[in-house]
Design a protein around this motif. Sequence first.
Motif, PDB file in Angstrom:
ATOM      1  N   SER D 128      10.412  27.176   7.398  1.00  0.00           N
ATOM      2  CA  SER D 128       9.105  27.833   7.420  1.00  0.00           C
ATOM      3  C   SER D 128       8.063  26.739   7.567  1.00  0.00           C
ATOM      4  O   SER D 128       8.408  25.554   7.675  1.00  0.00           O
ATOM      5  CB  SER D 128       8.886  28.595   6.116  1.00  0.00           C
ATOM      6  OG  SER D 128       8.669  27.666   5.068  1.00  0.00           O
ATOM      7  N   ASN D 129       6.845  27.141   7.540  1.00  0.00           N
ATOM      8  CA  ASN D 129       5.775  26.136   7.630  1.00  0.00           C
ATOM      9  C   ASN D 129       5.905  25.068   6.566  1.00  0.00           C
ATOM     10  O   ASN D 129       5.738  23.883   6.795  1.00  0.00           O
ATOM     11  CB  ASN D 129       4.402  26.805   7.437  1.00  0.00           C
ATOM     12  CG  ASN D 129       4.050  27.596   8.679  1.00  0.00           C
ATOM     13  OD1 ASN D 129       4.783  27.531   9.671  1.00  0.00           O
ATOM     14  ND2 ASN D 129       2.950  28.337   8.629  1.00  0.00           N
ATOM     15  N   THR D 130       6.208  25.556   5.388  1.00  0.00           N
ATOM     16  CA  THR D 130       6.201  24.638   4.253  1.00  0.00           C
ATOM     17  C   THR D 130       7.591  24.067   3.953  1.00  0.00           C
ATOM     18  O   THR D 130       7.756  23.284   3.042  1.00  0.00           O
ATOM     19  CB  THR D 130       5.698  25.366   3.001  1.00  0.00           C
ATOM     20  OG1 THR D 130       6.510  26.550   2.871  1.00  0.00           O
ATOM     21  CG2 THR D 130       4.240  25.763   3.163  1.00  0.00           C
ATOM     22  N   TRP D 131       8.560  24.466   4.669  1.00  0.00           N
ATOM     23  CA  TRP D 131       9.934  24.074   4.314  1.00  0.00           C
ATOM     24  C   TRP D 131      10.772  23.772   5.549  1.00  0.00           C
ATOM     25  O   TRP D 131      11.267  24.668   6.234  1.00  0.00           O
ATOM     26  CB  TRP D 131      10.589  25.182   3.497  1.00  0.00           C
ATOM     27  CG  TRP D 131      12.005  24.868   3.079  1.00  0.00           C
ATOM     28  CD1 TRP D 131      13.137  25.500   3.513  1.00  0.00           C
ATOM     29  CD2 TRP D 131      12.451  23.857   2.184  1.00  0.00           C
ATOM     30  NE1 TRP D 131      14.247  24.966   2.942  1.00  0.00           N
ATOM     31  CE2 TRP D 131      13.853  23.941   2.112  1.00  0.00           C
ATOM     32  CE3 TRP D 131      11.782  22.869   1.426  1.00  0.00           C
ATOM     33  CZ2 TRP D 131      14.605  23.095   1.327  1.00  0.00           C
ATOM     34  CZ3 TRP D 131      12.547  22.037   0.639  1.00  0.00           C
ATOM     35  CH2 TRP D 131      13.935  22.152   0.594  1.00  0.00           C
ATOM     36  N   GLN D 132      10.905  22.475   5.836  1.00  0.00           N
ATOM     37  CA  GLN D 132      11.828  22.063   6.903  1.00  0.00           C
ATOM     38  C   GLN D 132      12.921  21.200   6.281  1.00  0.00           C
ATOM     39  O   GLN D 132      12.753  19.998   6.115  1.00  0.00           O
ATOM     40  CB  GLN D 132      11.114  21.257   8.008  1.00  0.00           C
ATOM     41  CG  GLN D 132      10.107  22.045   8.812  1.00  0.00           C
ATOM     42  CD  GLN D 132       8.748  22.022   8.159  1.00  0.00           C
ATOM     43  OE1 GLN D 132       8.447  21.122   7.370  1.00  0.00           O
ATOM     44  NE2 GLN D 132       7.913  23.026   8.443  1.00  0.00           N
ATOM     45  N   PRO D 133      14.008  21.848   5.946  1.00  0.00           N
ATOM     46  CA  PRO D 133      15.062  21.102   5.245  1.00  0.00           C
ATOM     47  C   PRO D 133      15.592  19.952   6.091  1.00  0.00           C
ATOM     48  O   PRO D 133      15.716  20.079   7.309  1.00  0.00           O
ATOM     49  CB  PRO D 133      16.150  22.143   4.995  1.00  0.00           C
ATOM     50  CG  PRO D 133      15.863  23.283   5.920  1.00  0.00           C
ATOM     51  CD  PRO D 133      14.394  23.255   6.187  1.00  0.00           C
ATOM     52  N   ASN D 134      15.865  18.800   5.422  1.00  0.00           N
ATOM     53  CA  ASN D 134      16.453  17.683   6.164  1.00  0.00           C
ATOM     54  C   ASN D 134      17.737  17.125   5.532  1.00  0.00           C
ATOM     55  O   ASN D 134      18.323  16.171   6.041  1.00  0.00           O
ATOM     56  CB  ASN D 134      15.420  16.572   6.393  1.00  0.00           C
ATOM     57  CG  ASN D 134      14.742  16.155   5.097  1.00  0.00           C
ATOM     58  OD1 ASN D 134      15.298  16.365   4.016  1.00  0.00           O
ATOM     59  ND2 ASN D 134      13.554  15.564   5.193  1.00  0.00           N
ATOM     60  N   MET D 135      18.158  17.702   4.414  1.00  0.00           N
ATOM     61  CA  MET D 135      19.439  17.305   3.802  1.00  0.00           C
ATOM     62  C   MET D 135      20.112  18.571   3.253  1.00  0.00           C
ATOM     63  O   MET D 135      19.436  19.524   2.855  1.00  0.00           O
ATOM     64  CB  MET D 135      19.224  16.353   2.610  1.00  0.00           C
ATOM     65  CG  MET D 135      18.505  15.041   2.886  1.00  0.00           C
ATOM     66  SD  MET D 135      19.432  13.878   3.924  1.00  0.00           S
ATOM     67  CE  MET D 135      20.813  13.461   2.882  1.00  0.00           C
ATOM     68  N   ILE D 136      21.443  18.528   3.224  1.00  0.00           N
ATOM     69  CA  ILE D 136      22.175  19.618   2.563  1.00  0.00           C
ATOM     70  C   ILE D 136      23.113  19.020   1.516  1.00  0.00           C
ATOM     71  O   ILE D 136      23.829  18.052   1.800  1.00  0.00           O
ATOM     72  CB  ILE D 136      23.022  20.432   3.568  1.00  0.00           C
ATOM     73  CG1 ILE D 136      22.122  21.100   4.611  1.00  0.00           C
ATOM     74  CG2 ILE D 136      23.856  21.493   2.840  1.00  0.00           C
ATOM     75  CD1 ILE D 136      22.901  21.854   5.703  1.00  0.00           C
ATOM     76  N   LEU D 137      23.086  19.618   0.329  1.00  0.00           N
ATOM     77  CA  LEU D 137      24.097  19.282  -0.689  1.00  0.00           C
ATOM     78  C   LEU D 137      24.927  20.537  -0.899  1.00  0.00           C
ATOM     79  O   LEU D 137      24.421  21.532  -1.438  1.00  0.00           O
ATOM     80  CB  LEU D 137      23.428  18.851  -1.995  1.00  0.00           C
ATOM     81  CG  LEU D 137      24.400  18.474  -3.118  1.00  0.00           C
ATOM     82  CD1 LEU D 137      25.341  17.362  -2.699  1.00  0.00           C
ATOM     83  CD2 LEU D 137      23.655  18.049  -4.373  1.00  0.00           C
ATOM     84  N   ASP D 138      26.189  20.500  -0.501  1.00  0.00           N
ATOM     85  CA  ASP D 138      26.960  21.736  -0.423  1.00  0.00           C
ATOM     86  C   ASP D 138      28.216  21.652  -1.292  1.00  0.00           C
ATOM     87  O   ASP D 138      28.745  20.574  -1.540  1.00  0.00           O
ATOM     88  CB  ASP D 138      27.366  21.970   1.045  1.00  0.00           C
ATOM     89  CG  ASP D 138      27.386  23.454   1.399  1.00  0.00           C
ATOM     90  OD1 ASP D 138      27.292  24.284   0.474  1.00  0.00           O
ATOM     91  OD2 ASP D 138      27.460  23.761   2.600  1.00  0.00           O
ATOM     92  N   ASP D 139      28.665  22.811  -1.751  1.00  0.00           N
ATOM     93  CA  ASP D 139      29.915  22.879  -2.507  1.00  0.00           C
ATOM     94  C   ASP D 139      30.691  24.087  -1.994  1.00  0.00           C
ATOM     95  O   ASP D 139      30.522  25.200  -2.490  1.00  0.00           O
ATOM     96  CB  ASP D 139      29.609  23.007  -4.007  1.00  0.00           C
ATOM     97  CG  ASP D 139      30.884  23.026  -4.846  1.00  0.00           C
ATOM     98  OD1 ASP D 139      31.978  23.261  -4.300  1.00  0.00           O
ATOM     99  OD2 ASP D 139      30.783  22.802  -6.060  1.00  0.00           O
ATOM    100  N   GLY D 140      31.495  23.849  -0.980  1.00  0.00           N
ATOM    101  CA  GLY D 140      32.269  24.947  -0.406  1.00  0.00           C
ATOM    102  C   GLY D 140      31.901  25.195   1.053  1.00  0.00           C
ATOM    103  O   GLY D 140      32.628  25.857   1.790  1.00  0.00           O
ATOM    104  N   GLY D 141      30.761  24.685   1.461  1.00  0.00           N
ATOM    105  CA  GLY D 141      30.416  24.752   2.876  1.00  0.00           C
ATOM    106  C   GLY D 141      29.639  25.985   3.293  1.00  0.00           C
ATOM    107  O   GLY D 141      29.344  26.163   4.486  1.00  0.00           O
ATOM    108  N   ASP D 142      29.265  26.834   2.328  1.00  0.00           N
ATOM    109  CA  ASP D 142      28.590  28.069   2.715  1.00  0.00           C
ATOM    110  C   ASP D 142      27.179  27.819   3.241  1.00  0.00           C
ATOM    111  O   ASP D 142      26.760  28.461   4.214  1.00  0.00           O
ATOM    112  CB  ASP D 142      28.563  29.060   1.540  1.00  0.00           C
ATOM    113  CG  ASP D 142      29.954  29.636   1.268  1.00  0.00           C
ATOM    114  OD1 ASP D 142      30.752  29.736   2.228  1.00  0.00           O
ATOM    115  OD2 ASP D 142      30.241  29.965   0.109  1.00  0.00           O
ATOM    116  N   ALA D 143      26.445  26.903   2.620  1.00  0.00           N
ATOM    117  CA  ALA D 143      25.099  26.611   3.116  1.00  0.00           C
ATOM    118  C   ALA D 143      25.192  25.997   4.508  1.00  0.00           C
ATOM    119  O   ALA D 143      24.457  26.367   5.433  1.00  0.00           O
ATOM    120  CB  ALA D 143      24.372  25.666   2.157  1.00  0.00           C
TER     121      ALA D 143
END
Lengths: 440, 440, 440, 440
Positions: D128-143
């Motif tokens: 969104s305007n305020t949220w441009q994710p640049n890292m993922i911390l995942d447990d299981g790969g769903d994200a």
Amino acid sequence: HEKAIAAGQANPPYCVRNVEQHAFGRREIEIAEQEMPGIMALRARAKDDKPLKDAKIVGCTHINAQTAVLIETLAALGATVRWAACNIYSTQNEVAAALAHAGFAIFAWRGESEEAFWWCIDQCCTPSNTWQPNMILDDGGDATHLMLKKHAAAFKQIKGIVEESVTGVHRLYQLSKAGKLCVPAMNVNDSVTKTKFDNLYSCRESIIDALKRSTDIMFGGKQAVVCGYGEVGKGCCQALKALGTVVYVTEIDPICALQAAMDGFRVVKLNEVIRQVDIVITATGNKGVVTREHMERMKNGCVVCNMGHSNTEIDVHALRTPDLLWERVRSQVDHIIWPNDKRIVLLAEGRLANLCCSSLPSFVVSVTAATQALALIELYNAPQHRYKADVYLLPKKMDEYVASLHLPTFDAHLTELTDEQAKYLGLNKVGPFKPNYYRY
Amino acid sequence: HEKAIAAGQANPPYCVRNVEQHAFGRREIEIAEQEMPGIMALRARAKDDKPLKDAKIVGCTHINAQTAVLIETLAALGATVRWAACNIYSTQNEVAAALAHAGFAIFAWRGESEEAFWWCIDQCCTPSNTWQPNMILDDGGDATHLMLKKHAAAFKQIKGIVEESVTGVHRLYQLSKAGKLCVPAMNVNDSVTKTKFDNLYSCRESIIDALKRSTDIMFGGKQAVVCGYGEVGKGCCQALKALGTVVYVTEIDPICALQAAMDGFRVVKLNEVIRQVDIVITATGNKGVVTREHMERMKNGCVVCNMGHSNTEIDVHALRTPDLLWERVRSQVDHIIWPNDKRIVLLAEGRLANLCCSSLPSFVVSVTAATQALALIELYNAPQHRYKADVYLLPKKMDEYVASLHLPTFDAHLTELTDEQAKYLGLNKVGPFKPNYYRY
Amino acid sequence: HEKAIAAGQANPPYCVRNVEQHAFGRREIEIAEQEMPGIMALRARAKDDKPLKDAKIVGCTHINAQTAVLIETLAALGATVRWAACNIYSTQNEVAAALAHAGFAIFAWRGESEEAFWWCIDQCCTPSNTWQPNMILDDGGDATHLMLKKHAAAFKQIKGIVEESVTGVHRLYQLSKAGKLCVPAMNVNDSVTKTKFDNLYSCRESIIDALKRSTDIMFGGKQAVVCGYGEVGKGCCQALKALGTVVYVTEIDPICALQAAMDGFRVVKLNEVIRQVDIVITATGNKGVVTREHMERMKNGCVVCNMGHSNTEIDVHALRTPDLLWERVRSQVDHIIWPNDKRIVLLAEGRLANLCCSSLPSFVVSVTAATQALALIELYNAPQHRYKADVYLLPKKMDEYVASLHLPTFDAHLTELTDEQAKYLGLNKVGPFKPNYYRY
Amino acid sequence: HEKAIAAGQANPPYCVRNVEQHAFGRREIEIAEQEMPGIMALRARAKDDKPLKDAKIVGCTHINAQTAVLIETLAALGATVRWAACNIYSTQNEVAAALAHAGFAIFAWRGESEEAFWWCIDQCCTPSNTWQPNMILDDGGDATHLMLKKHAAAFKQIKGIVEESVTGVHRLYQLSKAGKLCVPAMNVNDSVTKTKFDNLYSCRESIIDALKRSTDIMFGGKQAVVCGYGEVGKGCCQALKALGTVVYVTEIDPICALQAAMDGFRVVKLNEVIRQVDIVITATGNKGVVTREHMERMKNGCVVCNMGHSNTEIDVHALRTPDLLWERVRSQVDHIIWPNDKRIVLLAEGRLANLCCSSLPSFVVSVTAATQALALIELYNAPQHRYKADVYLLPKKMDEYVASLHLPTFDAHLTELTDEQAKYLGLNKVGPFKPNYYRY
Ligand SMILES: NC(=O)c1ccc[n+]([C@@H]2O[C@H](COP(=O)([O-])OP(=O)(O)OC[C@H]3O[C@@H](n4cnc5c(N)ncnc54)[C@H](O)[C@@H]3O)[C@@H](O)[C@H]2O)c1
Ligand SMILES: NC(=O)c1ccc[n+]([C@@H]2O[C@H](COP(=O)([O-])OP(=O)(O)OC[C@H]3O[C@@H](n4cnc5c(N)ncnc54)[C@H](O)[C@@H]3O)[C@@H](O)[C@H]2O)c1
Ligand SMILES: NC(=O)c1ccc[n+]([C@@H]2O[C@H](COP(=O)([O-])OP(=O)(O)OC[C@H]3O[C@@H](n4cnc5c(N)ncnc54)[C@H](O)[C@@H]3O)[C@@H](O)[C@H]2O)c1
Ligand SMILES: NC(=O)c1ccc[n+]([C@@H]2O[C@H](COP(=O)([O-])OP(=O)(O)OC[C@H]3O[C@@H](n4cnc5c(N)ncnc54)[C@H](O)[C@@H]3O)[C@@H](O)[C@H]2O)c1
């Protein structure tokens, strides 16, 4: 209920927190029955004989699902019972409800006041037209004490006392020494199947369980000190060591101290390690083992708990000073907070750690319960002069019988002596297999 | 020496294999002294008192470096001794040489004939002008037996017998029952420091040592069955399990069987596992536990050994048949070879595995030796009527004293009871700390 | 033999202490065969294929009964060998005799001089009309070194080197880095079946065996420090702890240190405990871990030994000063005596404790031997370009094959993946079962 | 909240069960902080540097007190986060409340529906305007999966993925193989500090805890089978054996099978023991390991549970047939009742036993959390070409750093290499200390 007492209801048939909880308690009892094969086997074998016909038993023990299985077994063998709790915290209310609902005269709830505690026991001891007790099953000696003090005449009618705890046994020996014990008593606390199974094997598991449930502490890499290397201490040390804890031991008895050393534990004075340990466990049956002074020197976050019978092993009293803040963080877990923010984590306010945090393993209780039942049967049926007004150990043959009741659970197959071997050893083929002084 | 006997030398001052080996034996004794701190402490403390002044002790035990430390301690406390071996295989010749060279009347060598065995004992028992024995220290009861049978008059002069072994104790109780025991005897075999330390802790190590030295077997992944879950069996099981062996247990006593189960061992009849196990160990003190029939069904390469006192636990006799070939592969190791080439590996011809393959751990022997010395002192100095012609257990306080002599070795620090605690527990501050029935 | 060398016999067919001892050595080999099921299974399966036909192998390893089984297997698979010892102390003379008697070109005896050591290896490496080596099986890298230095031309003809030891592998990686390795080499030291079985499981048993045989020390209650918590250290710690020893660990690697903590050992610097321990064990593969300074502070009777490959872990050299007295008390056991009579007990003069005092467990050697044989087969038969002049780890599938060769010994039954499961996991049903980075 | 979703609130700042529970959750977080020294040390050291400045992290893991400590650490190091649960059952509602109350964008509650589960993750992934994710911390790969599928463009902006679980890592390797992974990913599941500490040491304790809390079963004397002898299986086996359970192992990999054998466990096929065991544990990461057919043959009262990541190891689905009755006896405990009244006790409906019954040991989570944080820092700050669109293992030096962060907790003192030693070993004095293939 406390109100009910206040209301002075003269002779309530039972007094529990809420009898409506009975269904949930019954389910717990049914689960317990599955893990108490010994007492269930005894129930099945003896229920036609009714060896406790006309026995009127005053019971005063912890009240939980496993006790319920014992109570219902005694009833199945012919006895009538009235039962109170031996500890104001340990009653499982639902189980008490289930028993009351099934028609048993139960007087107990979790969190009794001191006054209510004695009132409950008295409901069981007081003789009446319909109730002349003739046996006592005690855990701690409170029922015996009250009966002796308050109902001395009725006490003389008792055919026998069966006592399970260290404290209770101690009180019995003192009574006996003082010449005040006028009925035979059986010390089942020191039967093999009790000391080795309840104290050693049970505590080996319950110390882990108690600490985990209350604090979620990880054992690997931690340092702990166990005060007392008796049966309970041995069990605690073995379990902690197996899960990767570095364990120190304190002892007063050189023999137990040497055992600790040979089992791979450093034997120290408490002061030598108190600053560095993460866990302090008392298992001495003694008083004042962990003092305020010790607690002053513990490190932040140190967990302190007691596996002994009484709540004076850790001097909890000395922590009730204005400079320290008590914060209840979970049920049975208090943080004691020093002015400098140091916290120590105290379990069950210094009372028995394992009884407060979980139920005892049903299997061990099965062993204890079967022992108690057999001791009651023995005392109740013994020819008049076999037992005098003294304290006895359970006959070894009965100890062996209790053990054999439990072997099928483990699919354990016993070897039988050949005639030739029995002769060579000078033994009867069906036991007893060891001299009385044998230590197991 | 056998020749010396044949030569009929009437009263040799000693009889050993080769007294010239004394220097090597002396070195072994010096090594042993370092690992026997308890008995050395006792020697140091009591050597001025000379509590065994004028004691004349007949000794009949295994003869090795550790026994030598005991013998020289008894001498330092004032006693004169004459000593023979209780086993024809267990004598360390160099040690016997060192003792003889130091002036002790030793009659023993490794590999005595049956006849020589009794001749040696008789050299110690036979009274003479210069030798009126007044104490016996026995291991197995052979000296007691010979003295009673052959020197009945002298036997009456004995102030006390100290007996170390199961067998010997058994024989004493039988003598006592039969009314033939006319002197007090002390059963040190069942003192705590003996049963727990010699049987449990020592065998935990010696079973490993015995099997390794004789067969170089690797324990990891192997399957073993241990017959008998008494102290010795418990020690064997614990060590094998710790080194990755799958262990099965056989038992006749339901209490010990239940202990085995709770300790994580499957309790079986020998027949159920005999085909699959790699190692068979007997530790029952019984006879005919492993029969020819069992051995018929063992798999190729199965190792069979005995940790019990006598050599009848394994029915070795039944293997001496023409169809089987015996091949000696190392000292104390025989292969018994079936017609189909199956081999079983028998250690020490069914005699005590650990005594044949290595010396006992000095430390445990230190405990035993201190116990024996204290028992001798107690019996020798007791007021006349304290002990009757019966079999006694070591007083608990002495057991505790033996233990405390050994704590410094482990840098173990004992806690002292406070006055208040002692009062609370009803104990004397210096012990004894436990009731007599306590099991440790 | 040293004389034989001096005599300058040009090309002896073998050189051993005394070939007449061959019968006793053969018996040892036969015993070893029974405990080396994996290599025997390989011998049986591959002896018709002769996968090592025309291989000419230079061997340089410890020479004992188990090596003999490997050598005879290589021969059965088609190879010709010439073999020398990789250690001047570890040769079992009788075994060398048996091999020589059977026609193998063995050059080794216990107690070789430095000069003789290199002479022996050279007997194997030197090419001649009848001997053009094409494979090397090395333990420590000495054969590789000598070949490279002295027979550079012949070295280029080598199809592959199989190296077993840490040191040897280290030297190979250095050669490779320096661009001097002109043939492919396989590092079997770091194959799973080697590191876990030889280092961990074997040392778990051999540390006990080595200490017992040499000192008869009792482990219960003792304190020990183990330097290095790698595979060997882990094995030593586990065994000692199981037998009741209090164990401390030193480490330089934080991961291994954390493992030690989680396994229940206190992680310390050597100086913190050196005054109090009874046993010091090095297992680092490093040098100068125990210094003279440390030894100055050890207590009287402290036992010091090394489980690592080289003899520089303990700075034994620093003990060869005039103020200290060396006394040889048994084979492989020295007392180093300080002016104040303090003794420390040094095993094997700081060399590998377990190799000096007993043979390795045959089973573990069977695993290692099977790995070595498979590595030789792989390198010998690989298509030309599969391996370059570099150092390789054993392919995982071969590691798994080695393991599966040994499962029947333990009557272990493997589960097979269903098709569906194999698909779910993305695996081939016959392996390899793990990614390359898997740690076991 | 499910209603809130239904209500279609477009962009809620968070979505938890009941934000009013925050105070209780905060207390749990504070307790956790005390047992997570490593991550707290990292927080303290790096909070001035802010190595995660401007990082925008999508988190998808179990949500409990320990995760909260990680989240608040990431924030302290400069990151902004949005977080969802990776499991519909494992969220601790009070903790989620405390985080929401502290201003974190948390989307999770215990007992989410499948639909809500994905909705929650999407709240974190949707740019969104305020949220441009640049890292993922995942447990299981769903994200990772959802982002890749639904927000492919935004996915390309990700600088790195850190994945903790076996499943997630598996999915990453598959993506990579299929050429669909367009960003670098770090497999922290296979870092040493993860596999040894989370899988081995943590499960060693949590299997005991999970079984005790749910069933109060006594371990002594029981028989159990553990399917899979990987890290998790090893931990389970070690703990159960230590508490007196007889343990059997099943395996498909011969190397792990051989390890099981050497560790003293019988390796069997499930069918061989299924009738006799009291406890069945799966720890394979595979599917269909315990089938309906197996469950048909289990004995009455058998407890069945899963320690692996997915809920298909036990074929729970096959138990949902009309002939079987499911009875919920406690939270997370079902009795499955056969027509003949046989019951099996199923934990957590076949999902991860330990997550359902208790929280993970904070200490192990501290190790994992520190590893995750360091992996995020590494990927976020790495020069552009260090990592390609591939799956990487954590650099060994960082693994060692994580370990060293935790040593002070155990008062563990690391030894430092001398210059001479470092040179001898060819190592840098500050590490890394081992080759990449080292197995620990
Ligand atoms: N928690 C449980 O489930 C449970 C079960 C059984 C018994 N208990 C209780 O646990 C206690 C111990 O029982 P036990 O069977 O081990 O008794 P025990 O007599 O075998 O052991 C107690 C040990 O503590 C030692 N000791 C006494 N005072 C000491 C002190 N000041 N410092 C150090 N050591 C000291 C004694 O020498 C003794 O060896 C008793 O109070 C008993 O009632 C608890
Ligand atoms: N090797 C040594 O160093 C050493 C040391 C001490 C004692 N011992 C000897 O070891 C033997 C055992 O000593 P202990 O202290 O363990 O005695 P114990 O009485 O404690 O144990 C023997 C056990 O064997 C069991 N048993 C008897 N017959 C059996 C049979 N047919 N099958 C299975 N189990 C049977 C008994 O029930 C008992 O539990 C004795 O002969 C003793 O003299 C040897
Ligand atoms: N005795 C045997 O039978 C036997 C068998 C196999 C291997 N080994 C030898 O044992 C040694 C160790 O083998 P490994 O497989 O355990 O190796 P390893 O690398 O797994 O372990 C050695 C450990 O020592 C640590 N270390 C290094 N220097 C140290 C120091 N100064 N202080 C404390 N710790 C230090 C390292 O960090 C490492 O963790 C090697 O030399 C190897 O060749 C002996
Ligand atoms: N419960 C927890 O707290 C926790 C913690 C970490 C990991 N895990 C999970 O536990 C599982 C195991 O993890 P791990 O680290 O032990 O993995 P691992 O790969 O080390 O071990 C799994 C083992 O199972 C074996 N196996 C596979 N299929 C089998 C079958 N059909 N029968 C018998 N054995 C079989 C494999 O050969 C392997 O050795 C994974 O799913 C992992 O995500 C759980």
